[in-house]
Write a protein that holds these residues in place. Structure first.
Motif, PDB file in Angstrom:
ATOM      1  N   GLN A   1       0.720  -1.123   0.094  1.00 55.27           N
ATOM      2  CA  GLN A   1      -0.112  -0.116   0.149  1.00 55.27           C
ATOM      3  C   GLN A   1       0.880   1.155   0.099  1.00 55.27           C
ATOM      4  OE1 GLN A   1      -2.607  -0.591   3.369  1.00 55.27           O
ATOM      5  NE2 GLN A   1      -4.170  -1.781   2.071  1.00 55.27           N
ATOM      6  N   LYS A   2       2.081   1.093   0.483  1.00 57.63           N
ATOM      7  CA  LYS A   2       2.993   2.309   0.586  1.00 57.63           C
ATOM      8  C   LYS A   2       3.779   2.433  -0.816  1.00 57.63           C
ATOM      9  CE  LYS A   2       3.617   2.336   5.604  1.00 57.63           C
ATOM     10  NZ  LYS A   2       4.698   2.282   6.720  1.00 57.63           N
ATOM     11  N   LYS A   3       3.744   1.509  -1.560  1.00 58.73           N
ATOM     12  CA  LYS A   3       4.608   1.569  -2.727  1.00 58.73           C
ATOM     13  C   LYS A   3       3.858   2.674  -3.574  1.00 58.73           C
ATOM     14  CE  LYS A   3       6.914  -2.814  -3.877  1.00 58.73           C
ATOM     15  NZ  LYS A   3       6.796  -3.834  -4.745  1.00 58.73           N
ATOM     16  N   PRO A   4       4.710   3.585  -4.382  1.00 56.31           N
ATOM     17  CA  PRO A   4       4.114   4.441  -5.296  1.00 56.31           C
ATOM     18  C   PRO A   4       3.630   3.640  -6.477  1.00 56.31           C
ATOM     19  CG  PRO A   4       6.432   4.732  -5.114  1.00 56.31           C
ATOM     20  CD  PRO A   4       6.046   3.726  -4.088  1.00 56.31           C
ATOM     21  N   LYS A   5       2.527   4.111  -6.980  1.00 51.34           N
ATOM     22  CA  LYS A   5       1.947   3.315  -8.150  1.00 51.34           C
ATOM     23  C   LYS A   5       2.596   3.975  -9.419  1.00 51.34           C
ATOM     24  CE  LYS A   5      -2.559   2.848  -6.111  1.00 51.34           C
ATOM     25  NZ  LYS A   5      -4.153   2.905  -6.142  1.00 51.34           N
ATOM     26  N   ARG A   6       2.699   2.987 -10.348  1.00 49.20           N
ATOM     27  CA  ARG A   6       3.426   3.095 -11.381  1.00 49.20           C
ATOM     28  C   ARG A   6       2.582   3.988 -12.496  1.00 49.20           C
ATOM     29  NH1 ARG A   6       6.447  -2.199 -13.656  1.00 49.20           N
ATOM     30  NH2 ARG A   6       4.203  -2.746 -13.273  1.00 49.20           N
ATOM     31  N   LYS A   7       3.185   4.858 -13.280  1.00 56.03           N
ATOM     32  CA  LYS A   7       1.982   5.608 -14.056  1.00 56.03           C
ATOM     33  C   LYS A   7       2.407   5.128 -15.630  1.00 56.03           C
ATOM     34  CE  LYS A   7       2.764  10.322 -11.892  1.00 56.03           C
ATOM     35  NZ  LYS A   7       3.341  11.491 -12.141  1.00 56.03           N
TER      36      LYS A   7
END
Length: 102
Positions: free
Chosen positions: A84-90
């Protein structure tokens, strides 16, 4: 009338000076709406004195808390929190592209 308005005392009474009651009544009679006089006066008072119902601010949403459910192991819960803390890839796509790049 609302106590919020009547509690304003003299300001409430003076607000009726700003309403042409005779003309208002005559207009409503011409239109066949004399039964709506109270409603029209109330609307004019809202314009002059403001709403009799105080506008309350929206309550702030409670912050989300992450509590570990009792039936999940500590290791599995740590993995969930890390995901949940991982940034989402664009995803990047050109305007007329046939493919997108992650």
């Amino acid at each position: 009338m609302s106590p919020v308005w009547t509690d304003k005392g003299l300001a409430w009474i003076e607000s009726f000076d700003n309403i042409d009651l005779v003309r208002l009544h005559a207009t409503l009679v011409e239109l066949g709406l004399e039964d709506r006089l109270e409603r029209v006066i109330r609307r004019r008072l809202v314009e002059i004195l403001g709403s009799p119902v105080p506008i309350l601010p929206k309550p702030k949403p409670k912050p989300k808390t992450r509590e570990k459910p009792p039936n999940i192991s500590e290791k599995a819960w740590a993995e969930v929190v890390a995901m949940q803390k991982k940034p989402k890839r664009k995803t990047v796509c050109a305007p007329n592209a046939l493919a997108c790049f992650v």
